[in-house]
Every structure is written in structure tokens, then in C-alpha cells.
Scaffold this motif. Structure first.
Motif, PDB file in Angstrom:
ATOM      1  N   LEU A 233       3.488  -3.528   2.166  1.00 61.01           N
ATOM      2  CA  LEU A 233       4.226  -2.938   1.042  1.00 61.01           C
ATOM      3  C   LEU A 233       5.036  -3.992   0.305  1.00 61.01           C
ATOM      4  O   LEU A 233       5.201  -3.951  -0.914  1.00 61.01           O
ATOM      5  CB  LEU A 233       5.161  -1.834   1.551  1.00 61.01           C
ATOM      6  N   MET A 234       5.538  -4.968   1.064  1.00 61.33           N
ATOM      7  CA  MET A 234       6.379  -6.006   0.491  1.00 61.33           C
ATOM      8  C   MET A 234       5.586  -7.115  -0.169  1.00 61.33           C
ATOM      9  O   MET A 234       6.000  -7.662  -1.190  1.00 61.33           O
ATOM     10  CB  MET A 234       7.219  -6.616   1.615  1.00 61.33           C
ATOM     11  N   SER A 235       4.456  -7.468   0.403  1.00 62.48           N
ATOM     12  CA  SER A 235       3.770  -8.693  -0.002  1.00 62.48           C
ATOM     13  C   SER A 235       2.502  -8.473  -0.814  1.00 62.48           C
ATOM     14  O   SER A 235       1.868  -9.437  -1.228  1.00 62.48           O
ATOM     15  CB  SER A 235       3.427  -9.529   1.237  1.00 62.48           C
ATOM     16  N   THR A 236       2.116  -7.222  -1.053  1.00 61.78           N
ATOM     17  CA  THR A 236       0.917  -6.945  -1.844  1.00 61.78           C
ATOM     18  C   THR A 236       1.215  -5.860  -2.875  1.00 61.78           C
ATOM     19  O   THR A 236       2.123  -5.036  -2.680  1.00 61.78           O
ATOM     20  CB  THR A 236      -0.260  -6.463  -0.962  1.00 61.78           C
ATOM     21  N   PRO A 237       0.435  -5.832  -3.963  1.00 59.67           N
ATOM     22  CA  PRO A 237       0.612  -4.766  -4.955  1.00 59.67           C
ATOM     23  C   PRO A 237      -0.251  -3.544  -4.657  1.00 59.67           C
ATOM     24  O   PRO A 237      -0.402  -2.654  -5.506  1.00 59.67           O
ATOM     25  CB  PRO A 237       0.153  -5.449  -6.251  1.00 59.67           C
ATOM     26  N   PHE A 255      -0.295   9.308   6.546  1.00 63.74           N
ATOM     27  CA  PHE A 255       0.361   7.995   6.658  1.00 63.74           C
ATOM     28  C   PHE A 255       1.768   8.048   6.079  1.00 63.74           C
ATOM     29  O   PHE A 255       2.709   7.506   6.668  1.00 63.74           O
ATOM     30  CB  PHE A 255      -0.464   6.932   5.932  1.00 63.74           C
ATOM     31  N   VAL A 256       1.922   8.698   4.926  1.00 66.69           N
ATOM     32  CA  VAL A 256       3.237   8.807   4.284  1.00 66.69           C
ATOM     33  C   VAL A 256       4.210   9.551   5.198  1.00 66.69           C
ATOM     34  O   VAL A 256       5.365   9.135   5.379  1.00 66.69           O
ATOM     35  CB  VAL A 256       3.125   9.514   2.922  1.00 66.69           C
ATOM     36  N   LYS A 257       3.742  10.646   5.816  1.00 66.73           N
ATOM     37  CA  LYS A 257       4.592  11.404   6.739  1.00 66.73           C
ATOM     38  C   LYS A 257       4.942  10.567   7.971  1.00 66.73           C
ATOM     39  O   LYS A 257       6.074  10.587   8.458  1.00 66.73           O
ATOM     40  CB  LYS A 257       3.882  12.691   7.165  1.00 66.73           C
ATOM     41  N   PHE A 258       3.951   9.841   8.477  1.00 66.67           N
ATOM     42  CA  PHE A 258       4.163   8.971   9.640  1.00 66.67           C
ATOM     43  C   PHE A 258       5.206   7.905   9.310  1.00 66.67           C
ATOM     44  O   PHE A 258       6.140   7.669  10.088  1.00 66.67           O
ATOM     45  CB  PHE A 258       2.834   8.326  10.025  1.00 66.67           C
ATOM     46  N   PHE A 259       5.078   7.262   8.165  1.00 68.88           N
ATOM     47  CA  PHE A 259       6.005   6.207   7.757  1.00 68.88           C
ATOM     48  C   PHE A 259       7.416   6.777   7.612  1.00 68.88           C
ATOM     49  O   PHE A 259       8.388   6.181   8.096  1.00 68.88           O
ATOM     50  CB  PHE A 259       5.531   5.588   6.439  1.00 68.88           C
ATOM     51  N   ARG A 260       7.519   7.917   6.975  1.00 71.08           N
ATOM     52  CA  ARG A 260       8.843   8.505   6.767  1.00 71.08           C
ATOM     53  C   ARG A 260       9.488   8.903   8.094  1.00 71.08           C
ATOM     54  O   ARG A 260      10.700   8.716   8.281  1.00 71.08           O
ATOM     55  CB  ARG A 260       8.729   9.732   5.867  1.00 71.08           C
ATOM     56  N   ARG A 261       8.697   9.409   9.016  1.00 74.81           N
ATOM     57  CA  ARG A 261       9.218   9.804  10.327  1.00 74.81           C
ATOM     58  C   ARG A 261       9.733   8.589  11.100  1.00 74.81           C
ATOM     59  O   ARG A 261      10.758   8.653  11.779  1.00 74.81           O
ATOM     60  CB  ARG A 261       8.120  10.521  11.117  1.00 74.81           C
ATOM     61  N   GLN A 262       9.042   7.456  10.964  1.00 73.01           N
ATOM     62  CA  GLN A 262       9.413   6.256  11.710  1.00 73.01           C
ATOM     63  C   GLN A 262      10.541   5.469  11.040  1.00 73.01           C
ATOM     64  O   GLN A 262      11.384   4.874  11.722  1.00 73.01           O
ATOM     65  CB  GLN A 262       8.181   5.346  11.864  1.00 73.01           C
ATOM     66  N   VAL A 263      10.546   5.444   9.713  1.00 74.39           N
ATOM     67  CA  VAL A 263      11.443   4.551   8.969  1.00 74.39           C
ATOM     68  C   VAL A 263      12.625   5.284   8.345  1.00 74.39           C
ATOM     69  O   VAL A 263      13.686   4.705   8.128  1.00 74.39           O
ATOM     70  CB  VAL A 263      10.649   3.777   7.885  1.00 74.39           C
ATOM     71  N   GLY A 264      12.412   6.587   8.042  1.00 69.60           N
ATOM     72  CA  GLY A 264      13.483   7.344   7.412  1.00 69.60           C
ATOM     73  C   GLY A 264      13.434   7.347   5.905  1.00 69.60           C
ATOM     74  O   GLY A 264      14.357   7.828   5.244  1.00 69.60           O
ATOM     75  N   LEU A 266      10.322   7.083   2.359  1.00 66.92           N
ATOM     76  CA  LEU A 266       8.928   7.028   1.945  1.00 66.92           C
ATOM     77  C   LEU A 266       8.486   5.577   1.751  1.00 66.92           C
ATOM     78  O   LEU A 266       9.313   4.702   1.471  1.00 66.92           O
ATOM     79  CB  LEU A 266       8.735   7.790   0.635  1.00 66.92           C
ATOM     80  N   PRO A 267       7.182   5.306   1.860  1.00 59.74           N
ATOM     81  CA  PRO A 267       6.701   3.945   1.605  1.00 59.74           C
ATOM     82  C   PRO A 267       7.106   3.422   0.233  1.00 59.74           C
ATOM     83  O   PRO A 267       7.469   2.246   0.094  1.00 59.74           O
ATOM     84  CB  PRO A 267       5.178   4.077   1.734  1.00 59.74           C
ATOM     85  N   THR A 268       7.051   4.279  -0.783  1.00 59.19           N
ATOM     86  CA  THR A 268       7.425   3.854  -2.129  1.00 59.19           C
ATOM     87  C   THR A 268       8.912   3.521  -2.215  1.00 59.19           C
ATOM     88  O   THR A 268       9.310   2.607  -2.941  1.00 59.19           O
ATOM     89  CB  THR A 268       7.084   4.951  -3.150  1.00 59.19           C
ATOM     90  N   GLU A 269       9.728   4.264  -1.472  1.00 52.91           N
ATOM     91  CA  GLU A 269      11.163   3.976  -1.452  1.00 52.91           C
ATOM     92  C   GLU A 269      11.437   2.642  -0.760  1.00 52.91           C
ATOM     93  O   GLU A 269      12.295   1.869  -1.211  1.00 52.91           O
ATOM     94  CB  GLU A 269      11.903   5.109  -0.737  1.00 52.91           C
ATOM     95  N   PHE A 270      10.712   2.379   0.305  1.00 52.66           N
ATOM     96  CA  PHE A 270      10.880   1.102   1.007  1.00 52.66           C
ATOM     97  C   PHE A 270      10.475  -0.054   0.091  1.00 52.66           C
ATOM     98  O   PHE A 270      11.172  -1.067   0.012  1.00 52.66           O
ATOM     99  CB  PHE A 270      10.039   1.075   2.279  1.00 52.66           C
ATOM    100  N   ARG A 271       9.359   0.094  -0.593  1.00 47.96           N
ATOM    101  CA  ARG A 271       8.898  -0.966  -1.509  1.00 47.96           C
ATOM    102  C   ARG A 271       9.921  -1.210  -2.605  1.00 47.96           C
ATOM    103  O   ARG A 271      10.211  -2.363  -2.959  1.00 47.96           O
ATOM    104  CB  ARG A 271       7.543  -0.584  -2.097  1.00 47.96           C
ATOM    105  N   GLU A 272      10.478  -0.160  -3.157  1.00 51.89           N
ATOM    106  CA  GLU A 272      11.483  -0.299  -4.215  1.00 51.89           C
ATOM    107  C   GLU A 272      12.712  -1.029  -3.687  1.00 51.89           C
ATOM    108  O   GLU A 272      13.280  -1.898  -4.368  1.00 51.89           O
ATOM    109  CB  GLU A 272      11.876   1.089  -4.719  1.00 51.89           C
ATOM    110  N   LYS A 273      13.099  -0.708  -2.464  1.00 52.89           N
ATOM    111  CA  LYS A 273      14.277  -1.326  -1.853  1.00 52.89           C
ATOM    112  C   LYS A 273      14.068  -2.825  -1.627  1.00 52.89           C
ATOM    113  O   LYS A 273      14.991  -3.627  -1.776  1.00 52.89           O
ATOM    114  CB  LYS A 273      14.562  -0.627  -0.530  1.00 52.89           C
TER     115      LYS A 273
END
Length: 282
Positions: A233-237, A255-264, A266-273
Motif C-alpha cells: 500500500l505504501m510503496s506501489t500505486p 481482504f478489506v475486512k481482514f485488514f480493518r480487523r487487524q489494523v483498525g 481501511l487499506p485506503t485510510e492506511f495509504r492516505e495516512k
């Protein structure tokens, strides 16, 4: 075999911009700061520099150094050719349970007494590195680095309890599990799959990982997937659904649900951060 030992801060001053930016290497590193003030940001966590910490950095691991001052120490680095014996137990432990670990802190804690022993070996590595024409140079420097690692494994602490390295079946099972996980995390996500690969029951694998790490095997599998997802998410577009597919998820919504459950988040929110960071690979 390519083994180098570098002095801190001299090596930082020559590539200051790179070290201050999120970057990754294609080789292994042992980073030991004897003194200094600052922060090592590694795989999305901030770790304070301390004289009793030796950082272990694996190929592909994202890290950077936030403002550091008055640093002194060494970096020992080597490439994959260091591992010369496929299936060797010690080399498997070094490769898959010292490095390539994503569910423990990225450093070992050492005592002053251990530091004295390791500093002596480091000085001998420096001396040997100055003359590669000496008899049996490659073998000698390889064995010095391996000795450094053995002492680190024996006497260093990775988390709240002492690690278990012995000849027990549980230890062997655990290291072999990490080895298979490193090779197959993109396509195998269940404990049953890894137990089958290793020719053991789910119960045996679970007992082994709990004994040697305090974690259930599913937690270790999930941690590996999440670290790789964050890196991508960080190193690729790539789109989230593309990342999901590359990590073995047929359903990107799962995958989105899995990521949110593990990280707290969404993947898009993590990328934005994290998007302010630019990744450099070398």
C-alpha cells in the motif's frame, strides 16, 4: 560472499538523505548503536535508539532514521549468499527466526557483559575486512559473523521472555513453520495448510508455536500478511483489489475486512495516512 561492516555515523553522513527517507535494502543488516539519540522507524513502528539494542533488518523491510544525534556504532550487512547450507538448522534459525520475523520487536536487548563480547568480535570483523587476500578470508569472516549471531541468539532477548533455542522437536517445528511461511504466505493462509506441508497435526504445530513464541500460528500468519499488505500500500500505486489478489485473497472485500480487523482502519485510510513517505529501494 558479500559481508561488510560499516561505522556509524560515517556511513550515515555519506547517504544522509536516503537514511532519513523510508527505504529498503536487498540485504540483511545488524545495526548496533553504541550511543546516540534518535528514532528508528521500522515497518511502521517507532523504536528508540538505545545502546542495549541491536536492530535486525531483513531484505525488503521498510525503515528510516528520524533525526538522530551523536550516534556511534556499527552496521554489519550481508546478502543471501551468507546462507550456504540449505536445510542447516542454525542457518534456518538465523534466516527465519532472527531475520524475516514480523511478530516480535525488530531488535534484541543485550546486557553490558554481552555487549563487551560482541564488541570484541566486531573489532575482529573490522580487522579482517581490511585485507581480503588473507588465507581463508571468506570462511573466517563468515564464521565471525555467525559467532556474533550465535551469541545474540543465546544471550539476547527479543520480547518479554527468553527465546527457546534447543534441540527439541518444538523448536525445529517452529523454525520450519517460519521457513514455509516466508515462502508461501501469498498463497497459504490457514494453519491446516502449513501443518500439512510440515507433515504434522494442527495441534502439534499450535503447541510448538505457542511454546517457542507465545503466539498461535494463525496470529503469525496474519501478521506476515498485514506487514506485506502495508508495504504494498505504501510503496506501489496498485489498487486495493490488485494487492488483495497478489496476497492470495480471491475476494477483495474479504481482504478489506481482514485488514480493518487487524489494523483498525481501511487499506485506503492506511495509504492516505502514510502517503507522505517516498520509498527508496537499494
Amino acid at each position: 560472499m558479500n559481508i561488510n561492516i560499516l561505522n556509524i555515523p560515517q556511513c550515515f553522513s555519506t547517504q544522509e538523505k536516503v537514511e532519513a527517507t523510508v527505504h529498503a535494502h536487498d540485504y540483511y543488516q545488524l545495526m548496533w548503536f553504541w550511543q546516540g539519540v534518535g528514532c528508528h522507524h521500522i515497518d511502521f513502528a517507532d523504536e528508540v535508539l538505545q545502546s542495549g539494542r541491536i536492530f535486525v533488518v531483513s531484505p525488503g523491510q521498510l525503515h528510516q532514521f528520524k533525526p538522530c544525534e551523536k550516534t556511534e556504532g556499527i552496521i554489519i550487512q550481508f546478502d543471501d549468499s551468507f546462507f550456504t547450507q540449505e536445510g542447516n538448522k542454525l542457518e534456518n534459525i538465523i534466516k527465519y527466526d532472527v531475520f524475516n520475523v514480523f511478530d516480535r520487536p525488530p531488535y534484541y536487548l543485550i546486557s553490558d557483559q554481552t555487549a563487551d563480547r560482541l564488541r570484541g568480535i566486531a573489532e575482529e570483523i573490522k580487522r579482517e575486512a581490511l585485507d581480503n587476500d588473507k588465507f581463508a578470508h571468506d570462511q573466517y569472516i563468515h564464521n565471525l559473523v555467525k559467532m556474533f549471531l550465535i551469541i545474540l541468539i543465546r544471550e539476547g532477548l527479543r520480547n518479554d521472555h527468553e527465546q527457546i533455542y534447543n534441540n527439541s522437536a518444538a523448536c525445529l517445528n517452529f523454525v520450519n513453520f517460519r521457513k514455509e511461511l516466508d515462502r508461501n504466505y501469498r498463497r497459504c493462509h490457514t494453519v491446516h495448510e502449513y501443518a500439512s506441508m510440515l507433515g504434522m497435526s494442527v495441534k502439534t504445530l499450535t503447541n510448538s508455536t505457542l511454546k517457542c513464541s507465545g503466539l498461535a500460528p494463525l496470529k503469525i500468519i496474519n501478521n506476515r500478511l498485514i506487514v506485506e499488505a502495508k508495504r504494498m500500500l505504501m510503496s506501489t500505486p496498485k489498487l486495493v483489489k490488485e494487492i488483495a489478489y497478489e496476497l492470495g485473497f480471491d475476494d477483495d472485500s474479504y481482504f478489506v475486512k481482514f485488514f480493518r480487523r487487524q489494523v483498525g482502519m481501511l487499506p485506503t485510510e492506511f495509504r492516505e495516512k502514510e502517503k507522505v513517505n517516498k520509498i527508496i529501494y537499494y
